[in-house]
Enzyme design. Structure first.
Site, short mmCIF file in Angstrom:
data_model
loop_
_atom_site.label_atom_id
_atom_site.label_comp_id
_atom_site.label_asym_id
_atom_site.label_seq_id
_atom_site.Cartn_x
_atom_site.Cartn_y
_atom_site.Cartn_z
CE LYS A 95 -3.03 2.89 3.15
NZ LYS A 95 -3.38 3.29 4.15
N GLY A 111 -7.73 9.64 9.99
CA GLY A 111 -8.11 9.45 11.84
C GLY A 111 -8.96 10.59 11.73
CB ALA A 141 -8.15 7.94 5.08
N GLY A 142 -11.14 7.52 6.92
CA GLY A 142 -12.30 8.73 7.27
C GLY A 142 -12.87 7.89 8.22
CG ASN A 150 -5.52 1.27 12.54
OD1 ASN A 150 -5.00 -0.39 12.45
ND2 ASN A 150 -4.33 2.77 12.69
CB THR A 151 -8.83 6.16 13.61
OG1 THR A 151 -6.63 6.11 12.99
CG2 THR A 151 -8.63 6.85 14.90
#
Length: 261
Positions: free
Chosen positions: A104, A165, A191-192, A213-214
């Site tokens: 990635k 994040g 993301a987001g 992830n977050t």
């Protein structure tokens, strides 16, 4: 009546997966918690920041002790890289260390927004593709840039839904849908995402998968959130395949009004 259906798989660079959820390996309280979240999520791919992972000290605990690379596909990423050259060098190290070629790529433009530097990203994609890497590429939610990345050798396009994040959810459904419609390679929102409904939205737009992830790691109960995300991705995909009803400007009664007593 029993229904038999073939598994709804997706393929990237010739590798086929059943789960459409990819999860990260940062921000967790421990490797044990991370491994439990991966299991609860049903994910078959985990993304690992090459610059933050221990590959050299055999005495320190290693992620591979908790998440087995024989059963889970590791996707090395270039988190924290701000130039294409730095990102390429990082992935060369990953290939030397673990033999990874499916990678990635992310090249960040600035620390404040963590938005991708698309010029550097495009240059790095070209270099990696020439060197035999199979880059899945984090990018702006821009249909033109997405097409350029695909032409440069990206094996998957990974537009952000919102800043990394942030947990704000998918901010621009129009551009994500346009990227999906124009791409010949898999498209994954990267993301987001903040909660289950955000993941479902991405899948309802026709994306092949979601990376997060977050949203899991910083949930009050990460294991439960991992399970929620698994279900949300599955529900969003089912809804996309089902084909939603048309949107209407006004009410349309569920029961016909004609022939009323």
């Amino acid at each position: 009546m029993t229904m038999t259906s073939t598994p709804d798989t997706w393929t990237v660079a010739g590798r086929t997966f059943t789960s459409r959820l990819i999860v990260g390996t940062g921000k967790y309280k421990s490797f044990e918690q991370n491994a439990a979240a991966v299991e609860a999520s049903g994910a078959e791919i985990v993304t690992v920041a090459v610059r933050r992972v221990n590959v050299s000290d055999p005495k320190a605990p290693m992620l591979t002790d908790f998440i087995d690379p024989k059963t889970i596909t590791y996707l090395p990423n270039t988190a924290g890289c701000f130039t294409g050259e730095e990102a390429v060098r990082t992935l060369r190290l990953a290939r030397e260390a673990g033999g990874w070629d499916l990678v990635k790529l992310e090249v960040l433009g600035e620390a404040r927004t963590l938005y991708p530097d698309m010029r550097e990203t495009l240059k790095a994609t070209e270099v990696l593709a020439k060197e035999g890497f199979l880059p899945m590429v984090y990018c702006a939610d821009d249909p033109i840039a997405a097409k350029q990345l695909e032409d440069a050798g990206a094996v998957a396009i990974m537009p952000l839904g919102a800043p990394i994040g942030s947990g704000l959810g998918i901010q621009n459904r129009v551009t994500i849908r346009l990227i999906v419609e124009g791409a010949k390679v898999p498209v994954l929102v990267d993301a987001g995402v903040g909660t289950a409904s955000d993941a479902a939205v991405g899948m309802e737009l026709g994306c092949d998968g979601i990376l997060m992830n977050t949203a899991i790691a910083e949930a009050k109960d990460p294991i439960r959130m991992a399970r929620a995300m698994k279900l949300a991705v599955e529900a969003g995909r089912e809804a996309y395949l089902a084909g939603r009803m048309a949107r209407r400007m006004y009410a349309d009664p569920s029961s016909p009004l004609a022939g009323l007593i």
